[in-house]
Write an enzyme that holds these catalytic residues in place. Structure first.
Site, short mmCIF file in Angstrom:
data_model
loop_
_atom_site.label_atom_id
_atom_site.label_comp_id
_atom_site.label_asym_id
_atom_site.label_seq_id
_atom_site.Cartn_x
_atom_site.Cartn_y
_atom_site.Cartn_z
N LYS A 150 59.51 55.90 38.89
CA LYS A 150 59.32 55.36 39.88
C LYS A 150 58.19 55.34 40.73
CE LYS A 150 64.24 54.86 40.16
NZ LYS A 150 65.67 55.56 40.54
N GLN A 194 67.76 59.99 44.90
CA GLN A 194 68.03 59.86 43.42
C GLN A 194 69.64 60.23 42.98
OE1 GLN A 194 65.83 58.44 40.80
NE2 GLN A 194 67.88 58.58 39.87
N ASP A 217 67.40 50.55 48.25
CA ASP A 217 68.55 50.56 47.26
C ASP A 217 69.91 49.60 47.51
OD1 ASP A 217 68.02 52.02 44.89
OD2 ASP A 217 68.62 54.08 45.89
#
Length: 390
Positions: A150, A194, A217
């Site tokens: 990412k 994460q 997210d």
């Protein structure tokens, strides 16, 4: 990361263990629910149920048959039929059908290129760029790889990135402090924690600390609620489900009016992809570990999206001829010939599926790259809102 040998005997052992674990947990939950219903008192209720205060008075438990929703949450432990692993693969002949491969890598590259152009336009116009912060806890190799991929994608798109790495045994307060700092930083427009986090950490509490305006997210309950309700628009759509829909649209797959089956109901993928498919006017069925005859239900679907992480769960007989398959599942199996000592396979038995369906995503190289592209897209959208840039 758990690496399991792909031998038949080993897989059977796992299936029996999962089945026994699930049965034991269901018995415990059933016993605890029976106690709650019989006593009908707050004292016997789990703390989470008391906190929700779903029913104000104890006597409601005697009037209504509906229990608190949290008491219904059973673990989704899939126990695939061991015979599916033993069933030999049938090699296709030279003239037999082969499915089109939906190349998530090339599609994601095209999207990231477009994002990079927009970031460049923003920089030239207002001297600002989007910013993404990543929090990585622990030393899981897969999480480290995902997080660094990412960051690398951010560099390619011209997006500012910052990664905070914390040890496996860090305190919850350390993560919350890092989140507070990023929440207050005006140059950061997206925050990613994460997952999964180490077991000693309260994942829900940590994710709820992420500012709604920076929840790229899309896990915030308000984002999920707006996704579920017609006439509402969430600030962010969860990245993996958003990527799945983008793959279908860019591959020319018609969604409206089609029968879609989603295998798995996780908050990260299964639930939001089912909601998205409904928003696109598909007729959606959701399969989970308690579903009866899942293969028969799945075999009627025009579109199958699977996200449970059970290798080769979906075999030939689960699939309707001509269906489109999006395989979100990833599972590492030991492979001494691979660079890292393992390779990834999906929920779908790829070798069998390509002979039946019209199009399918590979694992790897299908949904994974799209998840990253959607993360960058959400971060760009967040920055545009923050700077009122159009």
């Amino acid at each position: 990361m758990v690496i399991v040998k792909a031998g038949k005997k080993r897989i059977r052992t796992i299936s029996r263990a999962r089945r026994m674990t699930m049965m034991a947990m269901m018995k415990r939950i059933t016993r605890s629910m029976t106690v709650i219903w019989k006593k009908g008192s707050k004292k016997s209720m789990p703390p989470t149920c008391r906190a929700l205060n779903t029913l104000k008075y104890n006597h409601c438990y005697q009037i209504l048959k509906s229990p608190p929703l949290l008491s219904l949450d059973l673990p989704d432990i899939w126990t695939p039929d061991p015979m599916d692993y033993d069933r030999p693969l049938i090699k296709k002949g030279p003239n037999e059908h082969t499915a089109a491969v939906i190349d998530g890598k090339s599609i994601s590259d095209e999207i990231i290129s477009g994002i990079a152009s927009e970031v460049s336009r923003m920089k030239e116009a207002i001297s600002k760029v989007p910013g993404l912060a990543v929090i990585l806890v622990g030393q899981r190799r897969d999480s480290q790889t995902y997080a660094r991929n990412k960051i690398k994608a951010c560099e390619e798109a011209g997006i500012k990135s910052s990664m905070t790495e914390l040890p496996e045994d860090c305190k919850e307060e350390e993560i919350l402090n890092a989140l507070s700092s990023f929440n207050e930083d005006p140059s950061i427009h997206g925050i990613l924690v994460q997952l999964p986090l180490p077991k000693h950490l309260d994942e829900e509490k940590i994710l709820n600390k992420v500012s709604l305006e920076k929840d790229v997210d899309g896990f915030n309950p308000l984002n999920m609620g707006n996704l579920a309700m017609r006439g509402r628009e969430p600030l962010f759509i969860p990245c993996t489900p958003k990527g799945c829909i983008e793959l279908l649209l860019r591959s020319g797959v018609e969604i409206m009016g089609k029968k879609a089956v989603v295998i798995g109901r996780s908050n990260i993928t299964g639930l939001p992809i089912s909601l998205l498919l409904q928003r696109h006017h598909a007729t959606v069925s959701i399969l989970h570990a308690m579903s009866k005859n899942p293969d028969k239900i799945s075999s009627q679907a025009d579109i199958v999206v699977t996200a449970v992480g059970v290798p080769n769960l979906v075999r030939r007989h689960w699939l309707k001829p001509g269906a489109v398959v999006i395989d979100v599942g990833t599972y590492p199996i030991e492979d001494p010939n691979s660079e890292f000592g393992y390779r990834l396979i999906g929920d779908v038995c790829y070798e069998e599926a390509v002979e039946v369906v019209s199009a399918i995503t590979p694992v790897p190289g299908g949904v994974g790259p799209m998840t990253i592209a959607m993360l960058l897209s959400n971060t760009l959208d967040s920055a545009k809102r923050a700077y009122d840039f159009t």
